[in-house]
Design an enzyme around this catalytic site. Structure first.
Site, mmCIF file in Angstrom:
data_model
loop_
_atom_site.group_PDB
_atom_site.id
_atom_site.type_symbol
_atom_site.label_atom_id
_atom_site.label_comp_id
_atom_site.label_asym_id
_atom_site.label_seq_id
_atom_site.Cartn_x
_atom_site.Cartn_y
_atom_site.Cartn_z
ATOM 1 N N ARG A 53 0.823 -1.219 0.000
ATOM 2 C CA ARG A 53 0.000 0.000 0.000
ATOM 3 C C ARG A 53 0.855 1.267 0.000
ATOM 4 N NH1 ARG A 53 -3.652 -1.568 4.156
ATOM 5 N NH2 ARG A 53 -2.362 -0.323 5.531
ATOM 6 N N TYR A 106 -17.564 20.694 -10.077
ATOM 7 C CA TYR A 106 -17.865 19.368 -10.633
ATOM 8 C C TYR A 106 -18.942 18.712 -9.746
ATOM 9 C CZ TYR A 106 -16.719 14.454 -11.776
ATOM 10 O OH TYR A 106 -16.761 13.129 -12.138
ATOM 11 N N ASP A 178 -9.581 22.348 -7.992
ATOM 12 C CA ASP A 178 -9.643 21.269 -8.979
ATOM 13 C C ASP A 178 -9.051 21.848 -10.256
ATOM 14 O OD1 ASP A 178 -10.368 19.525 -11.023
ATOM 15 O OD2 ASP A 178 -12.175 18.876 -9.981
ATOM 16 N N LYS A 203 -7.944 12.113 -17.058
ATOM 17 C CA LYS A 203 -8.191 12.879 -18.292
ATOM 18 C C LYS A 203 -6.918 12.950 -19.146
ATOM 19 C CE LYS A 203 -11.980 13.674 -16.019
ATOM 20 N NZ LYS A 203 -13.051 12.706 -16.134
HETATM 21 C C1 LIG Z 1 -13.330 18.649 -13.193
HETATM 22 C C2 LIG Z 1 -13.311 17.213 -12.765
HETATM 23 N N1 LIG Z 1 -12.813 16.917 -11.570
HETATM 24 C C3 LIG Z 1 -12.774 15.637 -11.126
HETATM 25 C C4 LIG Z 1 -13.261 14.610 -11.899
HETATM 26 C C5 LIG Z 1 -13.259 13.209 -11.341
HETATM 27 O O1 LIG Z 1 -12.273 12.433 -11.901
HETATM 28 P P1 LIG Z 1 -12.411 10.831 -11.951
HETATM 29 O O2 LIG Z 1 -13.420 10.538 -12.986
HETATM 30 O O3 LIG Z 1 -11.051 10.368 -12.262
HETATM 31 O O4 LIG Z 1 -12.859 10.391 -10.584
HETATM 32 C C6 LIG Z 1 -13.767 14.883 -13.164
HETATM 33 C C7 LIG Z 1 -14.298 13.786 -14.021
HETATM 34 O O5 LIG Z 1 -15.015 14.016 -14.963
HETATM 35 C C8 LIG Z 1 -13.806 16.225 -13.610
HETATM 36 O O6 LIG Z 1 -14.317 16.563 -14.805
#
Ligand SMILES: Cc1ncc(COP(=O)(O)O)c(C=O)c1O
Length: 384
Positions: A53, A106, A178, A203
């Site tokens: 881990r 988000y 974010d 992404k």
């Molecule tokens: C702006 C944003 N933050 C966080 C996430 C979450 O990422 P994950 O899908 O890897 O959990 C996303 C996913 O679409 C996103 O668009």
């Protein structure tokens, strides 16, 4: 200010094993739960990895690249972008706290704050993404965290990050952003005073739509230490195979990002000229309300933007999406292939709750811009 060429060189050379006689270019993936020791006295040492881990050499290399990208003091890795948000948030808040969350966040971040954190006794106040220095008026004695996202999800509002950071620092409030949209390539929030910068590495860093991953980069040791402790207690380990894929994606992220960014901007500017489109929500487009802020703080854009179409029936909106041939119908962005979704941000209170038409979000991949343009053109023609 970041220099793409310097970063691209670093991302090609950092986090690799030393060359030897016929060594591989990249670290091998080591799958492990148990790690073995020669001597019992080594089992409880704090200065060496003791268990699966705790990561592998591939995790260490990946964390090093994220730290370099953002100019932080360290990085923690998570099995998804959501985990990279919720882990650090949980390391900052405690029952009785109050937090501030951008109304343009988000969706799952908002849901986490309004359900999980609420049940934990943490109160969330939503703020308008254009609040700037006025955020000072919303900070209470109990405020411990401000959650930012710039541009906002779906509707792409830009924050005045320095003004928000100044108000936060004056009251000793932690800031977390974010930073997924910019990939840390076109925005450097830690250099603007933000404490924690989070990436859904799923992404751009994954880049091929086949791996989930997250990273949080820290500006100072105290936040890093607390978040590391929380991650340890929550068991936030990630697979070495996934870490390898993200490290692999890192090697080519800059040219991919720059091509996707250019395609998105060209399509956004072209869509501005279309009679079927009322608004283009992309901060790099000149008449976007936050264009000046974007220009001040960003060195480029991302691959993702939205448009508000002229009024259409719900059926025709679905037909438009269905007619697209090159844009897949699916969530996410930053992969090599383009995507489109119809979306509805109406649950918001401080922004984008009165859009004059249907909202469609485009994620641009690595296809030719002119092919993508033709695809949108024919889908628009089918419904208008
Ligand atoms: C702006 C944003 N933050 C966080 C996430 C979450 O990422 P994950 O899908 O890897 O959990 C996303 C996913 O679409 C996103 O668009």
């Amino acid at each position: 200010m970041k220099n793409d060429i310097e970063l691209a060189t670093k991302f090609s050379h950092m986090g690799r094993p030393p060359a030897g006689l016929g060594t591989a270019v990249s670290h091998p993936v080591t799958r492990a739960s148990t790690l073995l020791f020669e001597k019992a006295e080594d089992l409880y040492r704090n200065d060496i990895r003791g268990y699966g881990r705790h990561g592998t050499v591939v995790h260490d290399a990946l964390a090093e690249l994220f730290t370099e990208l953002e100019g932080g003091v360290g990085t923690l890795l998570y099995p998804s972008g959501v985990a990279a948000l919720t882990g650090p948030i949980l390391s900052v808040v405690k029952p009785g706290d109050h937090i501030l969350l951008t109304d343009s966040a988000y969706g799952p971040t908002r849901y986490f704050c309004q359900t999980f954190l609420k049940h934990m006794g943490v109160e969330t106040t939503l703020f308008a993404p254009d609040i700037g220095a006025d955020i000072a008026d919303l900070i209470k004695e109990t405020t411990s965290l401000i959650l930012l996202e710039s541009p906002g999800s779906l509707t792409f509002e830009i924050h005045d990050i320095p003004a928000i950071v100044k108000a936060a620092k004056a009251r000793d409030v932690t800031t977390l952003i974010d930073n997924t949209w910019s990939a840390g390539i076109s925005l450097s929030p830690l250099q603007m005073g933000v404490d924690i910068s989070v990436h859904a590495a799923t992404k751009y860093f994954g880049g091929h739509s086949d791996v989930m991953y997250g990273a949080a980069v820290f500006a100072n040791q105290s936040h890093l230490k607390k978040a590391r402790n929380t991650a340890k207690q929550l068991g936030n380990a990630s697979s070495p195979d996934d870490a390898y894929q993200i490290l692999r994606g890192f090697r080519s992220v800059i040219p991919r990002f720059r091509q996707q960014e250019a395609t998105a901007l060209a399509l956004a500017e072209w869509l501005m000229t279309k009679r079927e489109v009322q608004q283009v929500l992309h901060p790099a487009v000149k008449d976007h309300p936050d264009h000046a802020l974007w220009k001040r703080d960003f060195t480029g854009g991302g691959c993702l933007f939205s448009v508000v179409l002229q009024p259409l029936s719900e059926d025709d909106v679905l037909k438009f999406i269905d007619r697209l041939q090159l844009f897949g119908i699916g969530y996410s962005y930053g992969g090599f292939e383009s995507l489109a979704i119809h979306c509805d941000p109406q649950l918001r209170r401080h922004c984008a709750n009165d859009l004059p038409g249907p909202l469609v979000r485009f994620a641009c991949g690595l296809e030719s811009m002119s092919d993508l343009k033709l695809d949108i053109e024919q889908a628009l023609a089918a419904v208008f």
